[in-house]
Write a protein that holds these residues in place. Structure first.
Motif, PDB file in Angstrom:
ATOM      1  N   ALA A 117       0.829  -1.210   0.000  1.00 21.58           N
ATOM      2  CA  ALA A 117       0.000   0.000   0.000  1.00 21.58           C
ATOM      3  C   ALA A 117       0.863   1.260   0.000  1.00 21.58           C
ATOM      4  CB  ALA A 117      -0.931  -0.006   1.214  1.00 21.58           C
ATOM      5  N   SER A 118       2.018   1.209   0.666  1.00 17.10           N
ATOM      6  CA  SER A 118       2.850   2.407   0.820  1.00 17.10           C
ATOM      7  C   SER A 118       3.550   2.801  -0.478  1.00 17.10           C
ATOM      8  CB  SER A 118       3.892   2.206   1.920  1.00 17.10           C
ATOM      9  OG  SER A 118       4.929   1.334   1.507  1.00 17.10           O
ATOM     10  N   GLU A 119       3.474   1.947  -1.483  1.00 20.38           N
ATOM     11  CA  GLU A 119       4.092   2.302  -2.761  1.00 20.38           C
ATOM     12  C   GLU A 119       3.339   3.430  -3.449  1.00 20.38           C
ATOM     13  OE1 GLU A 119       4.687  -1.270  -5.046  1.00 20.38           O
ATOM     14  OE2 GLU A 119       5.825  -2.193  -3.421  1.00 20.38           O
ATOM     15  N   GLU A 120       2.027   3.531  -3.181  1.00 22.36           N
ATOM     16  CA  GLU A 120       1.220   4.554  -3.851  1.00 22.36           C
ATOM     17  C   GLU A 120       0.531   5.507  -2.883  1.00 22.36           C
ATOM     18  OE1 GLU A 120      -1.570   2.289  -6.080  1.00 22.36           O
ATOM     19  OE2 GLU A 120      -0.076   1.575  -7.504  1.00 22.36           O
ATOM     20  N   LYS A 121       0.603   5.205  -1.597  1.00 20.27           N
ATOM     21  CA  LYS A 121      -0.110   6.015  -0.611  1.00 20.27           C
ATOM     22  C   LYS A 121       0.876   6.563   0.415  1.00 20.27           C
ATOM     23  CE  LYS A 121      -4.096   2.899  -0.938  1.00 20.27           C
ATOM     24  NZ  LYS A 121      -3.648   2.245  -2.153  1.00 20.27           N
ATOM     25  N   ALA A 122       0.547   7.710   0.990  1.00 18.73           N
ATOM     26  CA  ALA A 122       1.362   8.257   2.071  1.00 18.73           C
ATOM     27  C   ALA A 122       1.013   7.528   3.361  1.00 18.73           C
ATOM     28  CB  ALA A 122       1.082   9.746   2.220  1.00 18.73           C
ATOM     29  N   LEU A 145       9.460   1.780  10.416  1.00 24.18           N
ATOM     30  CA  LEU A 145       8.773   1.420   9.168  1.00 24.18           C
ATOM     31  C   LEU A 145       9.742   1.361   8.002  1.00 24.18           C
ATOM     32  CD1 LEU A 145       5.384   3.334   9.462  1.00 24.18           C
ATOM     33  CD2 LEU A 145       5.902   0.959  10.012  1.00 24.18           C
ATOM     34  N   LYS A 146      10.694   2.283   7.954  1.00 21.01           N
ATOM     35  CA  LYS A 146      11.685   2.262   6.871  1.00 21.01           C
ATOM     36  C   LYS A 146      12.494   0.977   6.896  1.00 21.01           C
ATOM     37  CE  LYS A 146      12.880   6.624   5.026  1.00 21.01           C
ATOM     38  NZ  LYS A 146      13.714   7.822   5.007  1.00 21.01           N
ATOM     39  N   ARG A 147      12.834   0.520   8.103  1.00 27.66           N
ATOM     40  CA  ARG A 147      13.608  -0.720   8.231  1.00 27.66           C
ATOM     41  C   ARG A 147      12.802  -1.919   7.741  1.00 27.66           C
ATOM     42  NH1 ARG A 147      16.522  -0.454  14.032  1.00 27.66           N
ATOM     43  NH2 ARG A 147      17.927  -2.013  13.161  1.00 27.66           N
ATOM     44  N   LEU A 148      11.493  -1.789   7.748  1.00 21.89           N
ATOM     45  CA  LEU A 148      10.624  -2.869   7.272  1.00 21.89           C
ATOM     46  C   LEU A 148      10.314  -2.719   5.785  1.00 21.89           C
ATOM     47  CD1 LEU A 148       8.211  -2.991  10.317  1.00 21.89           C
ATOM     48  CD2 LEU A 148       9.768  -4.810   9.595  1.00 21.89           C
ATOM     49  N   GLY A 149      10.873  -1.686   5.154  1.00 17.05           N
ATOM     50  CA  GLY A 149      10.675  -1.508   3.720  1.00 17.05           C
ATOM     51  C   GLY A 149       9.424  -0.723   3.357  1.00 17.05           C
ATOM     52  N   ILE A 150       8.843  -0.026   4.324  1.00 20.36           N
ATOM     53  CA  ILE A 150       7.653   0.783   4.058  1.00 20.36           C
ATOM     54  C   ILE A 150       8.101   2.102   3.430  1.00 20.36           C
ATOM     55  CG2 ILE A 150       5.553   1.793   5.056  1.00 20.36           C
ATOM     56  CD1 ILE A 150       5.840  -1.292   5.528  1.00 20.36           C
ATOM     57  N   LYS A 151       7.422   2.516   2.385  1.00 19.30           N
ATOM     58  CA  LYS A 151       7.789   3.744   1.675  1.00 19.30           C
ATOM     59  C   LYS A 151       6.835   4.892   2.030  1.00 19.30           C
ATOM     60  CE  LYS A 151       9.434   1.237  -2.443  1.00 19.30           C
ATOM     61  NZ  LYS A 151       9.508  -0.047  -1.813  1.00 19.30           N
ATOM     62  N   GLY A 208       0.639  15.585  -3.708  1.00 19.81           N
ATOM     63  CA  GLY A 208       0.833  14.494  -4.650  1.00 19.81           C
ATOM     64  C   GLY A 208       0.125  13.205  -4.239  1.00 19.81           C
ATOM     65  N   PHE A 209      -0.364  13.155  -3.020  1.00 12.02           N
ATOM     66  CA  PHE A 209      -1.078  11.964  -2.550  1.00 12.02           C
ATOM     67  C   PHE A 209      -2.557  12.287  -2.378  1.00 12.02           C
ATOM     68  CE2 PHE A 209       3.241  11.177  -1.019  1.00 12.02           C
ATOM     69  CZ  PHE A 209       3.438   9.888  -1.464  1.00 12.02           C
ATOM     70  N   LYS A 210      -3.400  11.337  -2.766  1.00 11.86           N
ATOM     71  CA  LYS A 210      -4.847  11.461  -2.542  1.00 11.86           C
ATOM     72  C   LYS A 210      -5.262  10.562  -1.377  1.00 11.86           C
ATOM     73  CE  LYS A 210      -6.951  14.417  -4.945  1.00 11.86           C
ATOM     74  NZ  LYS A 210      -6.674  15.493  -4.008  1.00 11.86           N
ATOM     75  N   GLU A 211      -4.515   9.452  -1.231  1.00  7.82           N
ATOM     76  CA  GLU A 211      -4.845   8.472  -0.200  1.00  7.82           C
ATOM     77  C   GLU A 211      -3.765   8.476   0.870  1.00  7.82           C
ATOM     78  OE1 GLU A 211      -6.672   4.681  -1.765  1.00  7.82           O
ATOM     79  OE2 GLU A 211      -5.699   5.434  -3.580  1.00  7.82           O
ATOM     80  N   VAL A 212      -4.203   8.484   2.128  1.00  4.53           N
ATOM     81  CA  VAL A 212      -3.280   8.573   3.252  1.00  4.53           C
ATOM     82  C   VAL A 212      -3.609   7.491   4.277  1.00  4.53           C
ATOM     83  CG1 VAL A 212      -2.388  10.057   5.081  1.00  4.53           C
ATOM     84  CG2 VAL A 212      -3.118  11.071   2.911  1.00  4.53           C
ATOM     85  N   ILE A 213      -2.580   6.732   4.635  1.00  8.66           N
ATOM     86  CA  ILE A 213      -2.727   5.707   5.670  1.00  8.66           C
ATOM     87  C   ILE A 213      -2.402   6.360   7.009  1.00  8.66           C
ATOM     88  CG2 ILE A 213      -1.788   3.542   6.572  1.00  8.66           C
ATOM     89  CD1 ILE A 213      -1.074   2.891   3.556  1.00  8.66           C
ATOM     90  N   LEU A 214      -3.360   6.353   7.918  1.00  7.37           N
ATOM     91  CA  LEU A 214      -3.135   6.902   9.254  1.00  7.37           C
ATOM     92  C   LEU A 214      -2.615   5.776  10.138  1.00  7.37           C
ATOM     93  CD1 LEU A 214      -6.372   9.059   9.702  1.00  7.37           C
ATOM     94  CD2 LEU A 214      -4.164   9.727   8.742  1.00  7.37           C
ATOM     95  N   LEU A 215      -1.391   5.925  10.619  1.00  2.00           N
ATOM     96  CA  LEU A 215      -0.781   4.861  11.422  1.00  2.00           C
ATOM     97  C   LEU A 215      -0.204   5.446  12.712  1.00  2.00           C
ATOM     98  CD1 LEU A 215      -0.494   1.815  11.148  1.00  2.00           C
ATOM     99  CD2 LEU A 215       1.791   2.163  10.228  1.00  2.00           C
ATOM    100  N   PHE A 216      -1.106   5.952  13.540  1.00  7.39           N
ATOM    101  CA  PHE A 216      -0.695   6.532  14.809  1.00  7.39           C
ATOM    102  C   PHE A 216      -0.789   5.475  15.906  1.00  7.39           C
ATOM    103  CE2 PHE A 216      -2.650  10.113  12.384  1.00  7.39           C
ATOM    104  CZ  PHE A 216      -1.445  10.721  12.051  1.00  7.39           C
ATOM    105  N   ASP A 217      -0.055   5.731  16.989  1.00  9.38           N
ATOM    106  CA  ASP A 217      -0.051   4.790  18.109  1.00  9.38           C
ATOM    107  C   ASP A 217      -1.468   4.554  18.623  1.00  9.38           C
ATOM    108  OD1 ASP A 217       2.693   4.725  17.869  1.00  9.38           O
ATOM    109  OD2 ASP A 217       3.042   6.148  19.497  1.00  9.38           O
ATOM    110  N   LEU A 218      -1.627   3.459  19.349  1.00 10.09           N
ATOM    111  CA  LEU A 218      -2.949   3.076  19.839  1.00 10.09           C
ATOM    112  C   LEU A 218      -3.175   3.468  21.298  1.00 10.09           C
ATOM    113  CD1 LEU A 218      -3.051  -0.387  18.068  1.00 10.09           C
ATOM    114  CD2 LEU A 218      -4.285   1.673  17.419  1.00 10.09           C
ATOM    115  N   ASP A 219      -2.348   4.396  21.799  1.00 15.18           N
ATOM    116  CA  ASP A 219      -2.565   4.915  23.150  1.00 15.18           C
ATOM    117  C   ASP A 219      -3.511   6.120  23.071  1.00 15.18           C
ATOM    118  OD1 ASP A 219      -0.897   6.737  21.912  1.00 15.18           O
ATOM    119  OD2 ASP A 219       0.541   6.853  23.558  1.00 15.18           O
ATOM    120  N   MET A 220      -3.794   6.744  24.210  1.00 20.57           N
ATOM    121  CA  MET A 220      -4.740   7.866  24.211  1.00 20.57           C
ATOM    122  C   MET A 220      -4.242   9.034  23.369  1.00 20.57           C
ATOM    123  SD  MET A 220      -6.270   7.810  28.116  1.00 20.57           S
ATOM    124  CE  MET A 220      -6.453   9.582  28.138  1.00 20.57           C
TER     125      MET A 220
END
Length: 120
Positions: free
Chosen positions: A13-18, A30-36, A55-67
């Motif tokens: 997904a990270s190849e085309e989405k932020a 994430l970079k160490r895991l190859g996420i772009k 340049g991006f229309k689609e955005v993956i929200l990946l914030f921590d799961l704490d408060m």
């Protein structure tokens, strides 16, 4: 929940989405895991996010799961959805089904379970 599948799908997904994360350690993990296309919001005004995500229309929200992460997620969602972005929370929801609370823990958890970085 299979962590390897989550990482594989996120990589794809990270190849085309932020991918938006909270801080530098999240970015490094994430970079160490190859996420772009990973962008950090720490130190930025949330109202400047559309400039950051140009340049991006689609955005993956990946914030921590704490408060704190939940609060940031809501605020970022409000701002970006009002700007017409397509927001993807699927990966955050999938993370909820693991024992991981903080995005920065992902690399160690995956590495400890024998998953290679970068290639895969």
């Amino acid at each position: 929940m299979n962590l390897h599948e989550l990482i594989r799908d996120l990589k794809r997904a990270s190849e085309e989405k932020a991918v938006l994360v909270e801080g530098k350690r999240d970015l490094e993990a994430l970079k160490r895991l190859g996420i772009k296309n990973v962008y950090v919001i720490a130190g930025k005004r949330l109202t400047d996010l559309p400039d950051l995500l140009e340049g991006f229309k689609e955005v993956i929200l990946l914030f921590d799961l704490d408060m704190h992460g939940e609060r940031i997620n809501r605020r970022v969602k409000d701002i970006l959805s009002s700007q017409g972005y397509i927001l993807i929370e699927e990966f955050r929801e999938r993370l909820r089904h693991t024992d991981i609370l903080f995005v920065e823990e992902l690399y160690e958890k995956v590495r400890d379970s024998g998953y290679g970085s970068g290639s895969g």
